[in-house]
Design an enzyme around this catalytic site. Structure first.
Site, PDB file in Angstrom:
ATOM      1  CB  CYS A  86      -0.983  -0.021   1.159  1.00  0.00           C
ATOM      2  SG  CYS A  86      -2.349   1.151   0.950  1.00  0.00           S
ATOM      3  CG  HIS A 144      -3.706  -3.373   3.479  1.00  0.00           C
ATOM      4  ND1 HIS A 144      -2.508  -2.990   4.043  1.00  0.00           N
ATOM      5  CD2 HIS A 144      -4.302  -2.228   3.040  1.00  0.00           C
ATOM      6  CE1 HIS A 144      -2.386  -1.674   3.958  1.00  0.00           C
ATOM      7  NE2 HIS A 144      -3.452  -1.191   3.354  1.00  0.00           N
TER       8      HIS A 144
END
Length: 497
Positions: free
Chosen positions: A326, A436
């Site tokens: 991310c 994630h």
């Protein structure tokens, strides 16, 4: 409702234990935390963002997590500003004053509507407070403790942490600072994290019961064999990762690190040790480096450059695998374009240029979605071609590939951007993703660590057993057992009857 004498007193673990205990008795149980400040969050199947603690509590209860279990999530950003998440969606960045004084009515309405929704679907709701209920400078602004107990008409159990010292003073002080109407709600006390001889503690327990007029229901022993996700980054200072593994994976502890539960599964690889690298450290000798998520990619990129670690990371990129998740993925790219200063005061900045990717802020609202993709045959992951990866996305920037190849073909979710159909990037030993939870995929995680084993001349382990899943399930179950063995359940059972 479970409240605490302080932050990190043990409210979350008590709620988790109660959720598992009553779920095993056949009740339909839900956790609830009206307002949580945490950088560890998760995307539910409603494509809503909630704190990871409530996800674990829902798992303990055997139910699907929902935004109603955590209607308000505060994600600290910088300079006393937090992103406010309401019912799983961003409501804007707010400073403390604006949130407390101008947004309070909307927050209370969201909290009450979620509580009412849970009451329709569940037999038992176990509510978790936040911090301490005795913050006398903020009693009239409360959105997480006694205000919620009154809203739910809930009895309260007070949890106190003995490990940090002053446990009896913290209990007595909490009672003395609360208004009488709130004091009456407290029906029992739990002392948490005890490491000594209980006989020595008993005289103090009898005295504190006389002082506050409320029984101590039991003492929970300190058990460091239990492994459950940490609530916030402050807990990382106390968390002791194994340092004995023959495979050493470095993890950058960025100043605004978020979703560091992404690295938890790596700790359970039998021969892997985790080295948390602070901004003042040198990276040193590691076999791989992970740059995790961050609540502010630009500010943390600037911090990496100022610390000198950015140059060290670039010099290592030809020698060891470097993996960004991310915000860490954005940092590894060529540029982060933020001309409207949406992410930080620094505007647009140059990245580490290890991946030929450009990230742009301000084009869309925050991406909050569960995701799925297939691994492509690129770089070090070519042997995983076609493997299905599941994860979740929480990002505000969109990324555009140039010459780097994508890591995943997206079958569900957004990935780099809505048009590309791909996620992440790979360039030799460097890779990144918006997914994630990627290392929660056992085959992906084991392939990655086996790659490191082989590179050091060790035999690979193969795909025999997922120690992480086994340990998490064991920890929740054992936590409930410890709770039942040490806590008088009569008050809880009377409430339910």
């Amino acid at each position: 409702m479970v409240q605490g004498t302080s932050s990190n007193a043990g409210k979350s673990v008590v709620v988790t234990a109660l959720c598992r205990t009553y779920a095993k008795r056949g009740y339909k149980v839900a956790p609830f935390k009206s307002q949580n400040m945490s950088l560890n969050s998760y995307t539910t199947n409603e494509n809503a963002e909630i704190a990871m603690a409530q996800v674990i509590q829902a798992e303990a209860a055997g139910v699907e997590p929902s935004y109603n279990m955590n209607p308000i999530l505060l994600k600290p950003k910088e300079d006393f500003v937090s992103q406010v998440i309401v019912h799983g969606k961003p409501a804007g960045d707010m400073n403390f004053y604006h949130y407390q004084n101008n947004f309070r009515k909307e927050a209370l309405e969201a909290i009450e509507s979620s509580l009412e929704a849970l009451k329709k679907d569940y037999e038992i709701i176990v509510i978790e407070g936040a911090g301490s209920p005795a913050e006398i400078n903020m009693l009239d602004k409360d959105l997480a403790n006694m205000q919620i107990a009154r809203m739910a008409d809930a009895d309260v159990i007070l949890v106190a942490d003995i490990d940090r010292g002053g446990v009896f003073a913290s209990i007595a002080g909490t009672f003395s600072l609360l208004p009488e109407e709130d004091r009456k709600r407290i029906k029992g006390i739990i002392i948490n994290k005890f490491r000594g001889n209980l006989d020595i503690l008993m005289p103090g327990i009898r005295q504190i019961e006389d002082i506050v007029g409320v029984p101590v229901l039991g003492v929970l022993p300190y058990d460091d064999s239990l492994k459950l996700p940490e609530e916030d980054s402050a807990s990382l200072s106390e968390h002791k990762y194994s340092s004995n593994g023959r495979i050493k994976i470095g993890v950058m502890r960025l100043p605004r690190i978020s979703n560091f539960t992404d690295i938890d599964p790596l700790e359970y690889e039998p021969d892997v040790s985790i080295k948390l690298i602070e901004m003042c450290d040198e990276i040193g000798t590691v076999d791989a480096l992970i740059i995790p998520g961050t609540r502010n990619s630009v500010s943390d990129l600037v911090a990496l450059k100022e610390s000198g670690l950015a140059d060290e990371i670039k010099s290592l990129s030809s020698k060891i695998p470097i993996f960004g998740i991310c915000g860490g993925y954005q940092i590894l790219g060529n540029d982060i374009i933020d001309d409207n200063f949406k992410e930080s005061k620094y505007g647009s900045v140059k990245g580490l240029a290890l991946l030929d990717v450009q990230t742009r802020f301000g084009e869309v609202e925050k991406i909050v979605t569960q995701s799925q993709g297939k691994v492509l045959d690129e770089g070090m992951f070519e042997c995983m071609n076609g493997n299905i990866i599941e994860g979740y996305e929480l990002h505000e920037g969109l990324s555009y590939l140039r010459n780097s190849k994508p890591l995943l073909e997206v079958t569900e979710g957004c990935g780099n951007n809505y048009e590309s159909g791909f996620d992440g990037a790979v360039n030799g030993l460097t890779a990144g993703t918006y997914f994630h939870g990627i290392f929660h995929n056992f085959h992906f995680r084991r392939f990655f660590t086996d790659y490191l084993r082989i590179s050091k001349g060790y035999e690979k382990l193969g795909f025999d057993r997922d120690d992480f899943v086994e340990m998490k399930n064991f920890s929740i179950e054992r936590l409930a057992e410890i709770f039942g063995e040490n806590i008088d359940m009569e008050i809880f059972d009377k409430k339910i009857r």
